[in-house]
Design an enzyme around this catalytic site. Structure first.
Site, PDB file in Angstrom:
ATOM      1  N   GLY A  33       0.788  -1.236   0.000  1.00 56.17           N
ATOM      2  CA  GLY A  33       0.000   0.000   0.000  1.00 56.17           C
ATOM      3  C   GLY A  33       0.817   1.281   0.000  1.00 56.17           C
ATOM      4  O   GLY A  33       0.296   2.339   0.354  1.00 56.17           O
ATOM      5  N   SER A  34       2.080   1.208  -0.419  1.00 53.80           N
ATOM      6  CA  SER A  34       2.866   2.455  -0.410  1.00 53.80           C
ATOM      7  C   SER A  34       2.317   3.462  -1.424  1.00 53.80           C
ATOM      8  O   SER A  34       2.365   4.670  -1.183  1.00 53.80           O
ATOM      9  CB  SER A  34       4.349   2.171  -0.646  1.00 53.80           C
ATOM     10  OG  SER A  34       4.582   1.702  -1.959  1.00 53.80           O
ATOM     11  N   ASN A  35       1.787   2.989  -2.536  1.00 55.83           N
ATOM     12  CA  ASN A  35       1.178   3.923  -3.493  1.00 55.83           C
ATOM     13  C   ASN A  35      -0.117   4.512  -2.948  1.00 55.83           C
ATOM     14  O   ASN A  35      -0.401   5.696  -3.144  1.00 55.83           O
ATOM     15  CB  ASN A  35       0.930   3.227  -4.835  1.00 55.83           C
ATOM     16  CG  ASN A  35       2.208   3.123  -5.642  1.00 55.83           C
ATOM     17  OD1 ASN A  35       2.709   4.102  -6.174  1.00 55.83           O
ATOM     18  ND2 ASN A  35       2.768   1.912  -5.710  1.00 55.83           N
ATOM     19  N   MET A 111      -3.749  -6.841  -7.497  1.00 56.10           N
ATOM     20  CA  MET A 111      -3.145  -7.976  -8.198  1.00 56.10           C
ATOM     21  C   MET A 111      -4.178  -8.980  -8.722  1.00 56.10           C
ATOM     22  O   MET A 111      -3.887 -10.170  -8.804  1.00 56.10           O
ATOM     23  CB  MET A 111      -2.134  -8.670  -7.276  1.00 56.10           C
ATOM     24  CG  MET A 111      -0.970  -7.780  -6.909  1.00 56.10           C
ATOM     25  SD  MET A 111      -0.143  -7.122  -8.380  1.00 56.10           S
ATOM     26  CE  MET A 111       1.260  -6.328  -7.642  1.00 56.10           C
ATOM     27  N   ASN A 128      -4.584   2.720 -13.277  1.00 59.02           N
ATOM     28  CA  ASN A 128      -3.717   1.664 -12.743  1.00 59.02           C
ATOM     29  C   ASN A 128      -2.260   2.132 -12.749  1.00 59.02           C
ATOM     30  O   ASN A 128      -1.869   2.974 -13.563  1.00 59.02           O
ATOM     31  CB  ASN A 128      -3.839   0.409 -13.628  1.00 59.02           C
ATOM     32  CG  ASN A 128      -3.029  -0.765 -13.087  1.00 59.02           C
ATOM     33  OD1 ASN A 128      -3.022  -1.041 -11.894  1.00 59.02           O
ATOM     34  ND2 ASN A 128      -2.326  -1.465 -13.973  1.00 59.02           N
ATOM     35  N   HIS A 130       1.688   0.452 -12.945  1.00 63.51           N
ATOM     36  CA  HIS A 130       2.380  -0.792 -13.280  1.00 63.51           C
ATOM     37  C   HIS A 130       3.892  -0.527 -13.275  1.00 63.51           C
ATOM     38  O   HIS A 130       4.347   0.491 -13.797  1.00 63.51           O
ATOM     39  CB  HIS A 130       1.928  -1.274 -14.658  1.00 63.51           C
ATOM     40  CG  HIS A 130       2.531  -2.592 -15.037  1.00 63.51           C
ATOM     41  ND1 HIS A 130       2.107  -3.793 -14.472  1.00 63.51           N
ATOM     42  CD2 HIS A 130       3.538  -2.908 -15.891  1.00 63.51           C
ATOM     43  CE1 HIS A 130       2.832  -4.773 -14.983  1.00 63.51           C
ATOM     44  NE2 HIS A 130       3.702  -4.277 -15.846  1.00 63.51           N
TER      45      HIS A 130
HETATM   46  C1  GAR Z   1       3.660  -1.428  -7.320  1.00 63.86           C
HETATM   47  O1  GAR Z   1       5.004  -1.519  -7.696  1.00 63.86           O
HETATM   48  C2  GAR Z   1       2.751  -1.487  -8.525  1.00 63.86           C
HETATM   49  O2  GAR Z   1       3.319  -0.897  -9.652  1.00 63.86           O
HETATM   50  C3  GAR Z   1       2.596  -2.974  -8.712  1.00 63.86           C
HETATM   51  O3  GAR Z   1       2.456  -3.469  -7.403  1.00 63.86           O
HETATM   52  C4  GAR Z   1       3.246  -2.669  -6.517  1.00 63.86           C
HETATM   53  C5  GAR Z   1       2.385  -2.295  -5.328  1.00 63.86           C
HETATM   54  O4  GAR Z   1       3.155  -1.649  -4.360  1.00 63.86           O
HETATM   55  N1  GAR Z   1       1.461  -3.276  -9.524  1.00 63.86           N
HETATM   56  C6  GAR Z   1       1.424  -4.251 -10.410  1.00 63.86           C
HETATM   57  O5  GAR Z   1       2.357  -5.009 -10.605  1.00 63.86           O
HETATM   58  C7  GAR Z   1       0.123  -4.371 -11.198  1.00 63.86           C
HETATM   59  N2  GAR Z   1       0.308  -5.110 -12.398  1.00 63.86           N
HETATM   60  P1  GAR Z   1       2.465  -0.950  -3.107  1.00 63.86           P
HETATM   61  O6  GAR Z   1       1.510  -1.980  -2.487  1.00 63.86           O
HETATM   62  O7  GAR Z   1       3.582  -0.626  -2.186  1.00 63.86           O
HETATM   63  O8  GAR Z   1       1.735   0.265  -3.584  1.00 63.86           O
END
Ligand code: GAR
Length: 211
Positions: A33-35, A111, A128, A130
């Site tokens: 969940g950092s994003n 995911m 989204n 990626h």
């Molecule tokens: C992120 O790097 C995002 O780009 C990736 O999951 C990670 C989630 O990080 N998403 C995908 O691969 C989708 N195809 P987070 O939970 O720290 O935000």
């Protein structure tokens, strides 16, 4: 070696990036969940005229839940294992978002493959992020895919979602150089620094065009 990216700039100026009214966001996340937190902090700092109405997460142990609790953002767990089909899960997602008055959806590390159910409810309003320069390295393990391909740069993309996995209109991208001694973790860490910036910029671009 510097971390600074070569950014493919948004086509809108700062003035054009203004969002008139506070937009109600729904966020979907599966992991750390950092994003999600980067979006919430940008809102708290007044950088994004939006409010996260609800976070939907699908893994009971996902760290994103702790972040949301700390930030006082409502959460709903929809465990995909409880739904027979992708469509049924997406129907439940749409129901939660509609109850919370969500206008735009952000998949911040979601995911699961989504279906037409979500896109019908939010046409051209699902965003989204990626961890690659799309259209390269779609799907899972995008960071590992870039390392295996021995490319010299990779990065991240924020885009509108359509039915095909990791496709749809690109809103913004950032490039991250791959270093000789990079592991998937070290490279992903540097990609995430850029993700936390472009997720906010990408949302701004989308909302200011069409909020
Ligand atoms: C992120 O790097 C995002 O780009 C990736 O999951 C990670 C989630 O990080 N998403 C995908 O691969 C989708 N195809 P987070 O939970 O720290 O935000």
């Amino acid at each position: 070696m510097t971390n600074s990216p070569y950014l493919i700039s948004p086509s809108l100026t700062q003035e054009q990036l203004s969002i008139e009214k506070t937009v109600k966001l729904g966020v979907m996340a599966s992991g750390s969940g950092s994003n999600f937190e980067a979006i919430a902090l940008a809102i708290n700092e007044g950088k994004l005229n939006a409010k996260i109405e609800v976070l939907i997460y699908n893994n009971p142990d996902a760290k994103v839940k702790e972040r949301a609790d700390r930030l006082n953002i409502p959460t709903v767990l929809l465990n995909h294992r409880d739904y027979k089909t992708r469509k049924a899960l997406d129907q439940a997602i749409v129901e939660v978002f509609q109850v919370h008055g969500v206008e735009w959806v952000v998949m911040a590390g979601w995911m699961r493959i989504i279906t037409q159910e979500l896109l019908n409810a939010y046409p051209q309003k699902v965003i989204n992020i990626h961890p690659s320069i799309l259209p390269s390295f779609k799907g899972i393990n995008a960071v590992e895919q870039a390392l295996s391909a021995r490319v010299k740069v990779t990065g991240c993309t924020v885009h509108l979602v359509d039915l095909e996995v990791d496709s749809g209109e690109i809103l913004i991208q950032a490039v991250v150089p791959i270093l000789a001694d990079d592991t998937a973790d070290s490279l992903h860490d540097r990609i995430q620094i850029q993700e936390h910036r472009i997720i906010v910029e990408g949302i701004s671009i989308a909302l200011s065009r069409n909020s």
